[in-house]
Design a protein around this motif. Structure first.
Motif, PDB file in Angstrom:
ATOM      1  N   PHE A 123    -107.412 -87.641 -28.926  1.00 60.39           N
ATOM      2  CA  PHE A 123    -108.591 -86.773 -28.748  1.00 60.39           C
ATOM      3  C   PHE A 123    -108.255 -85.476 -28.018  1.00 60.39           C
ATOM      4  O   PHE A 123    -109.146 -84.674 -27.764  1.00 60.39           O
ATOM      5  N   ASN A 124    -106.995 -85.284 -27.618  1.00 57.24           N
ATOM      6  CA  ASN A 124    -106.660 -84.072 -26.864  1.00 57.24           C
ATOM      7  C   ASN A 124    -105.224 -83.648 -27.153  1.00 57.24           C
ATOM      8  O   ASN A 124    -104.434 -84.422 -27.707  1.00 57.24           O
ATOM      9  N   GLN A 125    -104.901 -82.427 -26.760  1.00 52.45           N
ATOM     10  CA  GLN A 125    -103.610 -81.839 -27.102  1.00 52.45           C
ATOM     11  C   GLN A 125    -102.442 -82.560 -26.434  1.00 52.45           C
ATOM     12  O   GLN A 125    -101.336 -82.597 -26.977  1.00 52.45           O
ATOM     13  N   GLU A 126    -102.677 -83.142 -25.263  1.00 51.94           N
ATOM     14  CA  GLU A 126    -101.588 -83.855 -24.585  1.00 51.94           C
ATOM     15  C   GLU A 126    -101.254 -85.152 -25.327  1.00 51.94           C
ATOM     16  O   GLU A 126    -100.104 -85.576 -25.350  1.00 51.94           O
ATOM     17  N   ALA A 127    -102.253 -85.765 -25.922  1.00 49.88           N
ATOM     18  CA  ALA A 127    -101.991 -86.977 -26.717  1.00 49.88           C
ATOM     19  C   ALA A 127    -101.217 -86.602 -27.982  1.00 49.88           C
ATOM     20  O   ALA A 127    -100.351 -87.359 -28.439  1.00 49.88           O
ATOM     21  N   ASP A 129     -99.071 -84.202 -28.104  1.00 49.42           N
ATOM     22  CA  ASP A 129     -97.706 -84.002 -27.613  1.00 49.42           C
ATOM     23  C   ASP A 129     -97.009 -85.344 -27.369  1.00 49.42           C
ATOM     24  O   ASP A 129     -95.822 -85.510 -27.693  1.00 49.42           O
ATOM     25  N   LEU A 153    -107.399 -78.769 -31.337  1.00 48.30           N
ATOM     26  CA  LEU A 153    -106.101 -79.449 -31.475  1.00 48.30           C
ATOM     27  C   LEU A 153    -105.241 -78.787 -32.547  1.00 48.30           C
ATOM     28  O   LEU A 153    -104.037 -78.574 -32.356  1.00 48.30           O
TER      29      LEU A 153
END
Lengths: 343, 288
Positions: A123-127, A129, A153
């Motif tokens: 659900f987010n950009q760090e996930a 990555d 994203l």
């Protein structure tokens, strides 16, 4: 079935995905969890799948296999045998949800494409990555991911491929975080005769869960925050969305926005559908995409009018499209060019 | 056995008494309810005053929620506090390991992949039952027989990928995760966590089942059945909970906000020992 491959491609599929469940796995571990939801394995014979892949490759269409269950250590010997046999027949990649499988494939120097299933819950950009570092080529976003998040994203991570669901089977709980058990109904080979009338016989592993826990009509007791029953006259009740759907569940109107984003694929959920329903689905989505391709500057209003008309005609839906079956009904009220969320 | 208490809001600090040595503070299921750094400062003051330990609980997050999580981590860094952070989103773990190496990550219960559907409880019991289970539907003229689950399948439903796979456990250990949070699932749980390297906590009495962005509690006061899934949030979850019953479900389901739970108070000490559990996290209310 391999016989579906060419018709699906002729109707406009650019990629195919499928399930595969060998008999030895089903015998030992059932069909329940191999690919997240039981009953989704439309291939059970490796030679049939080999033929399907061969036909698709002749048309330069890749085929991906969903291995998006969650597996425990004792299952890996059989699981890796299955993967090896799929590799040998030229599969193009796997749809994976399990961190253990992802790490195992990475450790083995696996060189096929890996797509992170909705089971990966991104659900987010760090996930994004996180999974990129583990070798993912594509992230499949949950149906509930808002257009705002999809836009964010796909802009943050232009190198990553993103895929969104576009038609059929709306889960009202987050796929990758839901732990309800689903057990399909399998038609038994024999039929009973009761009171002189023929009776269909089905089998399932969970006689309660085949009705889908998420769609049950629960009796509801409304309580205050400490758990005491409410005495007030005004009715306070949760809104369960699944029982409100009354047609093919659909995200087609979002294509107006998705088409402008960095989205690699729009997926028609179809493993558990009939061949006829799959063809109908792809015909509809291809026609919606054609509206956008042939009218570059089309207004949102005109696009939606045409899409809704197509939807009603394609699926014999006789009511107005008012959001009952939408993944993102808020799209119906969006202003131009922004994805304003709830307040 | 360490005793901890899970609180989702400042008002619940009143439930903290002397038997607890650790406070879990935060939310697991909705980024809209995440505490602010100011709220967190109140809790850290309370913790320092009472010589307690802190575990900051974080939910699954969109980019917006991730910003809020980062603000909390910045606050903890500014106070030079080194609490545990309960992770329920791989993205939160990613940012934590990259930028906040002094904070101690703990794998939250949304990522442990236990199987929790309440029907599993009866299903695993019925596997041992010799009489066939079936359902006759006269309207559809159909009979549905329930197949028995194969022998040996119980282990699958009591463990999980994280609890059984050394490759995941090594991966987590290398990311400094030395604790995994578990639900006290009704069918019981089994784990093969490496002793001395990774330990576990268990939450009691509420067992998480499922969660959604389509919050069924939003708009619950509106008295309408419109199907627009994303209704404006008025934090109805802070006023109401709903108890759901159905003959197919062996447990009452508690719906709070966007998330469902069932209750299981029974704790087997032997099961806890075998699974490497050395902390019990008490949930005084249905969690958020």
């Amino acid at each position: 079935m391999s016989s579906e491959v060419l018709p699906l491609i002729e109707e406009g599929a650019d990629e195919l995905y499928c399930g595969y469940l060998p008999a030895e796995w089903e015998k030992k571990y059932t069909n329940l969890e191999f690919e997240r939801k039981g009953g989704s394995s439309n291939f059970t014979n490796i030679n049939e799948l080999r033929l399907a892949i061969k036909l698709a490759h002749r048309k330069n269409v890749p085929v991906f296999v969903a291995l998006n269950g969650l597996y425990i250590s004792e299952q890996y010997r059989m699981l890796l045998d299955i993967i090896n046999s799929l590799n040998r027949i030229g599969i193009d990649g796997y749809i994976v949800a399990d961190l253990g499988l992802l790490l195992t494939l990475k450790g083995l120097g696996f060189n096929k494409e890996i797509h992170i299933s909705t089971g990966g819950a991104v659900f987010n950009q760090e996930a994004v990555d996180f999974y990129n570092r583990l070798g993912a080529k594509r992230i499949i976003l949950d149906r509930q991911t808002s257009l705002e998040t999809i836009d964010a994203l796909s802009s943050y991570y232009p190198r990553m491929e993103f895929e969104v669901f576009i038609l059929n089977t709306l889960c009202v709980y987050i796929d990758g975080l839901c732990t309800f058990m689903h057990s399909p109904l399998d038609m038994a080979k024999d039929r009973h005769s009761m009171a002189g009338r023929s009776t269909n016989v089905y089998t399932t592993y969970d006689i309660n869960a085949y009705k889908e826990a998420c769609s049950l009509k629960y009796s509801v007791k409304s309580c205050d925050i400490s758990g005491r029953g409410l005495q007030q006259a005004k009715k306070i009740a949760p809104v369960f969305h699944k029982p409100l759907t009354d047609g093919v569940e659909c995200n087609a109107c979002s294509l107006y926005y998705l088409n402008k984003m960095n989205i690699k694929a729009a997926k028609i959920v179809g493993r558990q559908l009939s061949a006829q329903a799959r063809l109908k689905s792809i015909r509809f989505i291809r026609a919606v995409l054609d509206i956008l391709d042939s009218n570059k500057g089309i207004s949102k209003r005109d696009f939606m009018l045409k899409t809704k008309r197509l939807y009603r005609n394609s699926f014999n839906y006789h009511k107005l499209c008012e959001g009952n079956n939408c993944y993102h009904p808020e799209v119906l009220r969006y202003g131009k060019g922004h994805f304003n969320q709830q307040s | 056995m360490e005793k901890a208490i899970l609180i989702n809001s400042l008002s619940q600090l009143r439930a903290v008494n002397k038997q607890y040595r650790r406070i879990y503070y935060g939310v697991e299921f909705c980024e809209r309810l995440m505490p602010t750094p100011y709220d967190l400062s109140k809790v850290t003051d309370f913790i320092l005053r009472n010589n307690l330990k802190l575990s900051l609980v974080t939910p699954y997050v969109t980019p917006r929620g991730l910003e809020n999580a980062v603000a909390l981590f910045d606050f903890l860094n500014s106070r030079r506090l080194q609490p545990e952070v309960i992770i329920n989103d791989w993205g939160v773990l990613n940012v934590l390991r990259r930028k906040y190496k002094n904070l101690i990550p703990v794998l939250g219960r949304l990522l442990n992949k236990q199987k929790r559907g309440p029907t599993l409880i009866t299903l695993l019991k019925e596997r041992k039952n010799s009489s066939p289970v079936y359902l006759y539907d006269p309207k559809r003229r159909s009979i549905v027989y329930q197949n028995k689950l194969p022998k040996g399948i119980e282990y699958y439903y009591k463990t999980s990928n994280v609890l059984s796979m050394p490759i995941i456990q090594d991966f987590l250990y290398n990311l400094d995760i030395k604790r995994i949070e578990l639900d006290n699932v009704g069918q019981g749980f089994l784990s093969d966590l490496p002793k001395g390297k990774i330990s576990a906590s268990v939450y009691v009495p509420f067992v998480y089942i499922t969660t959604t962005f389509y919050c069924p509690s939003a708009g619950c006061e509106d008295n309408n059945t419109a199907s627009l899934k994303l209704k404006p949030c008025h934090k109805e979850c802070q006023k109401y909970i709903f108890k759901l019953r159905h003959p197919a479900m062996p447990k009452v389901i508690y719906l709070k906000g966007n998330t469902q739970f069932y209750k299981n108070r029974y704790l087997s000490i032997n099961m806890l020992k075998r699974a490497g559990v050395n902390r019990v996290v008490y949930e005084p209310r249905v969690p958020s």
